[in-house]
Design a protein around this motif. Structure first.
Motif, PDB file in Angstrom:
ATOM      1  N   SER A  44     -65.662 -62.966 -18.421  1.00 46.93           N
ATOM      2  CA  SER A  44     -66.675 -63.778 -18.972  1.00 46.93           C
ATOM      3  C   SER A  44     -66.137 -64.570 -20.346  1.00 46.93           C
ATOM      4  N   GLN A  45     -65.583 -63.987 -21.025  1.00 45.93           N
ATOM      5  CA  GLN A  45     -64.462 -64.435 -22.032  1.00 45.93           C
ATOM      6  C   GLN A  45     -63.663 -65.332 -21.714  1.00 45.93           C
ATOM      7  N   THR A  46     -62.850 -65.111 -20.477  1.00 44.92           N
ATOM      8  CA  THR A  46     -61.755 -66.087 -19.904  1.00 44.92           C
ATOM      9  C   THR A  46     -62.329 -67.509 -19.517  1.00 44.92           C
ATOM     10  N   LEU A  47     -63.659 -67.200 -19.093  1.00 46.89           N
ATOM     11  CA  LEU A  47     -64.368 -68.372 -18.333  1.00 46.89           C
ATOM     12  C   LEU A  47     -64.766 -69.650 -19.429  1.00 46.89           C
ATOM     13  N   VAL A  83     -58.168 -66.946  -7.296  1.00 49.23           N
ATOM     14  CA  VAL A  83     -57.419 -68.205  -6.364  1.00 49.23           C
ATOM     15  C   VAL A  83     -56.409 -67.526  -5.427  1.00 49.23           C
ATOM     16  N   PHE A  84     -55.680 -66.540  -5.824  1.00 47.14           N
ATOM     17  CA  PHE A  84     -54.513 -65.918  -4.959  1.00 47.14           C
ATOM     18  C   PHE A  84     -54.999 -64.874  -4.219  1.00 47.14           C
ATOM     19  N   TYR A  85     -56.058 -64.127  -4.760  1.00 46.01           N
ATOM     20  CA  TYR A  85     -56.625 -62.782  -3.873  1.00 46.01           C
ATOM     21  C   TYR A  85     -57.703 -63.375  -2.799  1.00 46.01           C
ATOM     22  N   ARG A  86     -58.039 -64.672  -2.804  1.00 48.15           N
ATOM     23  CA  ARG A  86     -59.018 -65.013  -1.945  1.00 48.15           C
ATOM     24  C   ARG A  86     -58.098 -66.274  -1.011  1.00 48.15           C
ATOM     25  N   GLY A  87     -58.773 -66.291   0.045  1.00 46.13           N
ATOM     26  CA  GLY A  87     -58.199 -67.307   0.993  1.00 46.13           C
ATOM     27  C   GLY A  87     -56.993 -67.333   1.677  1.00 46.13           C
ATOM     28  N   CYS A 406     -59.531 -79.991 -10.290  1.00 46.28           N
ATOM     29  CA  CYS A 406     -60.730 -79.864  -9.831  1.00 46.28           C
ATOM     30  C   CYS A 406     -61.168 -78.881  -9.162  1.00 46.28           C
ATOM     31  N   LEU A 407     -60.009 -78.623  -8.045  1.00 44.35           N
ATOM     32  CA  LEU A 407     -60.209 -77.507  -7.137  1.00 44.35           C
ATOM     33  C   LEU A 407     -59.900 -76.357  -7.744  1.00 44.35           C
ATOM     34  N   LEU A 408     -59.051 -76.240  -8.697  1.00 42.82           N
ATOM     35  CA  LEU A 408     -58.862 -74.937  -9.540  1.00 42.82           C
ATOM     36  C   LEU A 408     -59.889 -74.570 -10.242  1.00 42.82           C
ATOM     37  N   LEU A 412     -62.163 -71.132  -9.825  1.00 38.53           N
ATOM     38  CA  LEU A 412     -62.389 -70.278 -11.038  1.00 38.53           C
ATOM     39  C   LEU A 412     -63.712 -70.167 -11.508  1.00 38.53           C
ATOM     40  N   THR A 413     -64.614 -70.704 -11.268  1.00 41.36           N
ATOM     41  CA  THR A 413     -66.070 -70.646 -11.736  1.00 41.36           C
ATOM     42  C   THR A 413     -66.744 -70.243 -10.651  1.00 41.36           C
ATOM     43  N   LYS A 414     -66.207 -69.843  -9.326  1.00 43.47           N
ATOM     44  CA  LYS A 414     -67.061 -69.252  -8.177  1.00 43.47           C
ATOM     45  C   LYS A 414     -67.297 -67.825  -8.653  1.00 43.47           C
TER      46      LYS A 414
END
Length: 414
Positions: A44-47, A83-87, A406-408, A412-414
Motif C-alpha cells: 500500500s505504501q509503495t503504490l 511484473v516478474f513473478y507473473r506471466g 503505461c504497461l508497467l 503494478l496497480t493490479k
C-alpha cells in the motif's frame, strides 16, 4: 563502467515470502504449493509511488515516471511480485538445452530455477532447491545424468522425482513421492525458453505453444515470425554485461525511437537511414524499424543489411533482426541500481563458418553495447541526483517508451 562475463543470471534481492503447499499429497490441504508474496501494508505504501505517474495523460503533456521508480528498493520489490513473478518471462535459449540431460540454472528475484531436457526430449523446469534442507541443487549449466544435492546427497531425476534420500532410516511418515522437486510452468517459442513463475505445472504436461504465443506476444507473434525471428538461425555465442543501473533505464534507452543513436552511436548511425525510423505498438510488444543505408552485396561486409527491426517484448526482452543477424537482449533486474543484460547472437546458416565476418560483426556490436553501458550508468547517477525528479517525452520518437511505462503501471496497480 562495470562489466562481467557469466553464464547465468543471478539476482541478490532478499524479500519477505511464505511457502505453502510443498507438494504434500493428501496431507494438510494448506501445504501443496509455493506462494511468493509481500506484505499488504508495504504494498500500500509503495503504490503511492506508482500513482505518481499518470498513464492517461497524453504523451504530448505527460511527464515520465519519477526517480523513485528507478531508485526506491520497495518499488523494486513490488516490480518483482507484480511484473516478474507473473506471466511468461524469457530465461534462456533452447541452445542451452539442445540434448537430453542438458540443463541450465538461473535466478529471478528470490526464485532459483533449473531448466532441463529429460530423456524423452521434453523441456522441464523446477525450483532449484533440494527438498531436504533447502540447498541449491545445481549450478551453472551443462549435462548430468541426475541432480545430486551437494549438501547431503539427495538425488533427483530429470522428471523431478526423488530417486535417493540418504540416511533416512528411522524417519517416520516419509513418502518419497511427496518430496520431488517443485515444478515450474515452462514453454518454448522459437529459440526462446520461457517460465511462468506464478503457475506450477503439477501435471508436467507440455504447454500448448499456441496459448503461450497468444499470452506472451498477443497479435504480434505472426508478425515476428514472418520477419525472420524463428529457430532457423545458427546460434553463435552469448555475451553478458552487469550494469550499474535500474533495469528500466536500459529498457528506456532501447525504446527512445533511435533518439540517442546519432549522438551516442555514430558508427551505428552511419549504417542506418535515421529519417526512415518507424514505431508500431501492439498489446505487449513495440516494434521499431529503420532502413539500412548500405546497398552492399552479401559478399561484402554488411552487418546491418537493408532493414533493422527492433522488437521489445514487455517487460524486459528485446529481439533485434538486421541483415543476416538476430541478437536478443534479456534484461535481468539485480536490484534497484543494478541489472544484467544477456546477449545471445544468431546468424544465417550460410555465414556460420565465416569467422572474419562474425568477428567484425561482434566487435561492432560490442562497441555499441559499451557505449550504451556508459549512457545507462550515467542516467542512473543522474536519477539519484536531487536536481532531477521527472522528465518529458519527445512525442515523435518516444512513443514506445511511454507505452512501456503505461504497461508497467497497469501491472503494478493490479
Amino acid at each position: 563502467m562495470a562489466m562481467s562475463m557469466q553464464l547465468t543470471p543471478f539476482i541478490s534481492s532478499p524479500q519477505q515470502r511464505q511457502l505453502k503447499n510443498l507438494n504434500f499429497r493428501n496431507k494438510n490441504p494448506t501445504l501443496t504449493r509455493c506462494v511468493i508474496h509481500n506484505s499488504d501494508l508495504h504494498t500500500s505504501q509503495t503504490l503511492r509511488l506508482v500513482h505518481h505517474f499518470n498513464p492517461k495523460t497524453p504523451i504530448e503533456e505527460a511527464v515520465t515516471p519519477p526517480t523513485s521508480w528507478y531508485t526506491d528498493p520497495s518499488f523494486f520489490h513490488l516490480e518483482l511480485h507484480r511484473v516478474f513473478y507473473r506471466g511468461w518471462q524469457v530465461v534462456g535459449s533452447t541452445e542451452q538445452i539442445k540434448d537430453p540431460r542438458d540443463y541450465f540454472t538461473g535466478r529471478l528475484g528470490d526464485v532459483e530455477y533449473v531448466v532441463c531436457r529429460d530423456d524423452s526430449g521434453m523441456v522441464r523446469a523446477f525450483h532449484n532447491v533440494c527438498r531436504h534442507h533447502a540447498s541449491l541443487l545445481a549450478y551453472g549449466s551443462g549435462k548430468k545424468s541426475c541432480f545430486v544435492c551437494p549438501y547431503h546427497g539427495w538425488t533427483y531425476g530429470f522428471n523431478g522425482a526423488l530417486l535417493k534420500a540418504t540416511r533416512i532410516s528411522g524417519m517416520q511418515n516419509f513418502d518419497v513421492n511427496d518430496f520431488g522437486l517443485l515444478p515450474i510452468k515452462v514453454a518454448t517459442w522459437g529459440p526462446f525458453v520461457l517460465l511462468d513463475l506464478a503457475k506450477e505445472n503439477l501435471s508436467q504436461k507440455e504447454v500448448d505453444g499456441h496459448n503461450v504465443s497468444k499470452e506472451w506476444l498477443g497479435s504480434c507473434s505472426e508478425i515476428l515470425s514472418s520477419n525472420g525471428i524463428d529457430s532457423s538461425l545458427s546460434y553463435v555465442c552469448r555475451r553478458e554485461y552487469t550494469i550499474e543501473c535500474n533495469w528500466k533505464v536500459f529498457c528506456d534507452n532501447y525504446l527512445d525511437g533511435g533518439y540517442h543513436v546519432p549522438y551516442a552511436h555514430k558508427g551505428l548511425a552511419s549504417g542506418l537511414k535515421m529519417d526512415s525510423y518507424s514505431i508500431t505498438m501492439y498489446e505487449k510488444v513495440s516494434i521499431q524499424s529503420c532502413e539500412g543505408s548500405s546497398d552492399k552485396s552479401g559478399e561484402d561486409y554488411d552487418r546491418l543489411g537493408r532493414e533493422a527491426i527492433y522488437a521489445f517484448v514487455y517487460p524486459n526482452f528485446m529481439i533485434n533482426r538486421y541483415g543476416p543477424w538476430m541478437d536478443t537482449n534479456l534484461v535481468v533486474p539485480l536490484g534497484p541500481n543494478k541489472c544484467q543484460v544477456i546477449f545471445d547472437y544468431y546468424l544465417e546458416h550460410s555465414l556460420k563458418n565465416d569467422t572474419d565476418f562474425i568477428e567484425k560483426s561482434l566487435q561492432d556490436s560490442e562497441k555499441v553495447q559499451i557505449e550504451d553501458v556508459v549512457l545507462c550508468e550515467g542516467v542512473q547517477k543522474g536519477l539519484q541526483s536531487p536536481a532531477y525528479s521527472v522528465g518529458r517525452y519527445a512525442p515523435t520518437v518516444e512513443q514506445a517508451m511511454h507505452h512501456f511505462h503505461c504497461l508497467l503501471y497497469e501491472n503494478l496497480t493490479k
